[in-house]
Design a protein around this motif. Structure first.
Motif, mmCIF file in Angstrom:
data_model
loop_
_atom_site.group_PDB
_atom_site.id
_atom_site.type_symbol
_atom_site.label_atom_id
_atom_site.label_comp_id
_atom_site.label_asym_id
_atom_site.label_seq_id
_atom_site.Cartn_x
_atom_site.Cartn_y
_atom_site.Cartn_z
ATOM 1 N N ALA A 77 0.831 -1.205 0.000
ATOM 2 C CA ALA A 77 0.000 0.000 0.000
ATOM 3 C C ALA A 77 0.864 1.252 0.000
ATOM 4 O O ALA A 77 0.636 2.177 -0.805
ATOM 5 N N ILE A 78 1.848 1.301 0.870
ATOM 6 C CA ILE A 78 2.710 2.478 0.953
ATOM 7 C C ILE A 78 3.499 2.650 -0.340
ATOM 8 O O ILE A 78 3.672 3.770 -0.828
ATOM 9 N N PHE A 79 3.969 1.551 -0.916
ATOM 10 C CA PHE A 79 4.703 1.634 -2.179
ATOM 11 C C PHE A 79 3.842 2.280 -3.270
ATOM 12 O O PHE A 79 4.275 3.217 -3.933
ATOM 13 N N PHE A 80 2.617 1.785 -3.457
ATOM 14 C CA PHE A 80 1.767 2.325 -4.525
ATOM 15 C C PHE A 80 1.304 3.744 -4.218
ATOM 16 O O PHE A 80 1.200 4.570 -5.129
ATOM 17 N N LEU A 81 1.049 4.058 -2.961
ATOM 18 C CA LEU A 81 0.710 5.441 -2.609
ATOM 19 C C LEU A 81 1.898 6.368 -2.894
ATOM 20 O O LEU A 81 1.718 7.480 -3.389
ATOM 21 N N ALA A 82 3.109 5.902 -2.611
ATOM 22 C CA ALA A 82 4.301 6.697 -2.903
ATOM 23 C C ALA A 82 4.460 6.895 -4.412
ATOM 24 O O ALA A 82 4.837 7.990 -4.863
ATOM 25 N N CYS A 83 4.184 5.858 -5.195
ATOM 26 C CA CYS A 83 4.240 5.986 -6.660
ATOM 27 C C CYS A 83 3.262 7.048 -7.140
ATOM 28 O O CYS A 83 3.603 7.886 -7.987
ATOM 29 N N VAL A 84 2.050 7.032 -6.608
ATOM 30 C CA VAL A 84 1.043 8.024 -6.991
ATOM 31 C C VAL A 84 1.497 9.417 -6.566
ATOM 32 O O VAL A 84 1.359 10.380 -7.330
ATOM 33 N N PHE A 85 2.051 9.527 -5.374
ATOM 34 C CA PHE A 85 2.531 10.815 -4.881
ATOM 35 C C PHE A 85 3.579 11.399 -5.826
ATOM 36 O O PHE A 85 3.483 12.556 -6.247
ATOM 37 N N VAL A 86 4.558 10.593 -6.197
ATOM 38 C CA VAL A 86 5.621 11.051 -7.098
ATOM 39 C C VAL A 86 5.049 11.370 -8.481
ATOM 40 O O VAL A 86 5.409 12.379 -9.098
ATOM 41 N N ALA A 87 4.146 10.526 -8.979
ATOM 42 C CA ALA A 87 3.529 10.783 -10.290
ATOM 43 C C ALA A 87 2.791 12.115 -10.294
ATOM 44 O O ALA A 87 2.831 12.857 -11.278
ATOM 45 N N GLY A 88 2.121 12.425 -9.207
ATOM 46 C CA GLY A 88 1.405 13.699 -9.110
ATOM 47 C C GLY A 88 2.344 14.889 -9.094
ATOM 48 O O GLY A 88 2.075 15.912 -9.730
ATOM 49 N N ILE A 89 3.455 14.755 -8.388
ATOM 50 C CA ILE A 89 4.452 15.836 -8.369
ATOM 51 C C ILE A 89 5.010 16.043 -9.768
ATOM 52 O O ILE A 89 5.077 17.168 -10.268
ATOM 53 N N TYR A 90 5.404 14.948 -10.413
ATOM 54 C CA TYR A 90 5.980 15.071 -11.750
ATOM 55 C C TYR A 90 4.942 15.598 -12.747
ATOM 56 O O TYR A 90 5.256 16.436 -13.585
ATOM 57 N N GLY A 91 3.729 15.100 -12.664
ATOM 58 C CA GLY A 91 2.674 15.563 -13.570
ATOM 59 C C GLY A 91 2.409 17.049 -13.425
ATOM 60 O O GLY A 91 2.278 17.766 -14.419
ATOM 61 N N TYR A 93 4.503 19.306 -12.234
ATOM 62 C CA TYR A 93 5.696 20.039 -12.677
ATOM 63 C C TYR A 93 5.808 20.059 -14.200
ATOM 64 O O TYR A 93 6.011 21.109 -14.800
ATOM 65 N N SER A 94 5.654 18.890 -14.810
ATOM 66 C CA SER A 94 5.900 18.786 -16.251
ATOM 67 C C SER A 94 4.807 19.442 -17.100
ATOM 68 O O SER A 94 5.072 19.894 -18.200
ATOM 69 N N THR A 95 3.598 19.485 -16.595
ATOM 70 C CA THR A 95 2.507 20.099 -17.358
ATOM 71 C C THR A 95 2.222 21.533 -16.932
ATOM 72 O O THR A 95 1.407 22.205 -17.554
ATOM 73 N N LYS A 96 2.861 21.957 -15.851
ATOM 74 C CA LYS A 96 2.629 23.304 -15.288
ATOM 75 C C LYS A 96 1.175 23.478 -14.848
ATOM 76 O O LYS A 96 0.611 24.562 -14.918
ATOM 77 N N LYS A 97 0.565 22.350 -14.406
ATOM 78 C CA LYS A 97 -0.820 22.391 -13.926
ATOM 79 C C LYS A 97 -0.833 21.933 -12.468
ATOM 80 O O LYS A 97 -0.867 20.736 -12.177
ATOM 81 N N PRO A 98 -0.816 22.872 -11.525
ATOM 82 C CA PRO A 98 -0.749 22.515 -10.105
ATOM 83 C C PRO A 98 -1.913 21.668 -9.616
ATOM 84 O O PRO A 98 -1.791 20.952 -8.633
ATOM 85 N N ILE A 100 -2.989 18.997 -10.688
ATOM 86 C CA ILE A 100 -2.608 17.578 -10.692
ATOM 87 C C ILE A 100 -2.027 17.196 -9.338
ATOM 88 O O ILE A 100 -2.309 16.122 -8.810
ATOM 89 N N PHE A 101 -1.229 18.087 -8.770
ATOM 90 C CA PHE A 101 -0.649 17.837 -7.444
ATOM 91 C C PHE A 101 -1.756 17.639 -6.411
ATOM 92 O O PHE A 101 -1.699 16.719 -5.597
ATOM 93 N N PHE A 102 -2.773 18.487 -6.473
ATOM 94 C CA PHE A 102 -3.845 18.411 -5.483
ATOM 95 C C PHE A 102 -4.751 17.201 -5.707
ATOM 96 O O PHE A 102 -5.258 16.626 -4.747
ATOM 97 N N ILE A 103 -4.941 16.813 -6.959
ATOM 98 C CA ILE A 103 -5.816 15.677 -7.260
ATOM 99 C C ILE A 103 -5.130 14.350 -6.969
ATOM 100 O O ILE A 103 -5.758 13.415 -6.468
ATOM 101 N N GLN A 104 -3.828 14.236 -7.277
ATOM 102 C CA GLN A 104 -3.127 12.967 -7.114
ATOM 103 C C GLN A 104 -2.270 12.920 -5.853
ATOM 104 O O GLN A 104 -2.384 11.985 -5.063
ATOM 105 N N SER A 105 -1.384 13.894 -5.702
ATOM 106 C CA SER A 105 -0.378 13.803 -4.643
ATOM 107 C C SER A 105 -0.937 13.982 -3.237
ATOM 108 O O SER A 105 -0.543 13.251 -2.324
ATOM 109 N N ILE A 106 -1.819 14.930 -3.052
ATOM 110 C CA ILE A 106 -2.332 15.186 -1.703
ATOM 111 C C ILE A 106 -3.106 13.985 -1.142
ATOM 112 O O ILE A 106 -2.824 13.546 -0.026
ATOM 113 N N PRO A 107 -4.054 13.381 -1.888
ATOM 114 C CA PRO A 107 -4.715 12.194 -1.335
ATOM 115 C C PRO A 107 -3.734 11.051 -1.060
ATOM 116 O O PRO A 107 -3.860 10.349 -0.049
#
Length: 117
Positions: A77-91, A93-98, A100-107
């Motif tokens: 669970a922690i591994f996949f939540l961490a993957c989602v967290f990192v994906a949200g940060i990268y998404g 950053y790379s798209t310049k759409k903050p 994404i951080f709130f939709i993916q990384s925060i949860p």
């Protein structure tokens, strides 16, 4: 796993299932075009294979989260939540759409914190 852990895992999994539908099914439809701020239907058509590939990866994240719920494996669970967290940060950053951080990384972060409490 306690109820709070399962709630966060389920929420993040549902978010990613929705993203799968948006990227794999609705990408070229008005809902997908609006959600992702695509410049035109033609652009959506040209990029739908790339979007479907992204959707597949989001499906793998959702599957991992669901697997962790079924197996009750905290480390998974922690591994996949961490993957989602990192994906949200990268998404974000790379798209310049903050958003994404709130939709993916925060949860995902809240889910990780629920395991650490």
């Amino acid at each position: 796993m306690n109820t709070l852990n399962l709630i966060f895992l389920g929420l993040v999994a549902l978010i990613h299932i929705y993203i799968v539908v948006l990227e794999m099914v609705l990408w070229t439809k008005p809902k997908g075009i609006k959600t992702f701020g695509l410049k035109s239907k033609e652009f959506a058509e040209e990029t739908k294979v790339l979007a479907a590939n992204q959707g597949l990866y989001n499906g793998f994240l959702a599957a991992g989260l669901i697997w962790s719920m079924i197996s009750q494996k905290t480390d998974v669970a922690i591994f996949f939540l961490a993957c989602v967290f990192v994906a949200g940060i990268y998404g974000a950053y790379s798209t310049k759409k903050p958003r994404i951080f709130f939709i993916q990384s925060i949860p995902a972060l809240l889910g990780i914190l629920s395991f650490l409490m």
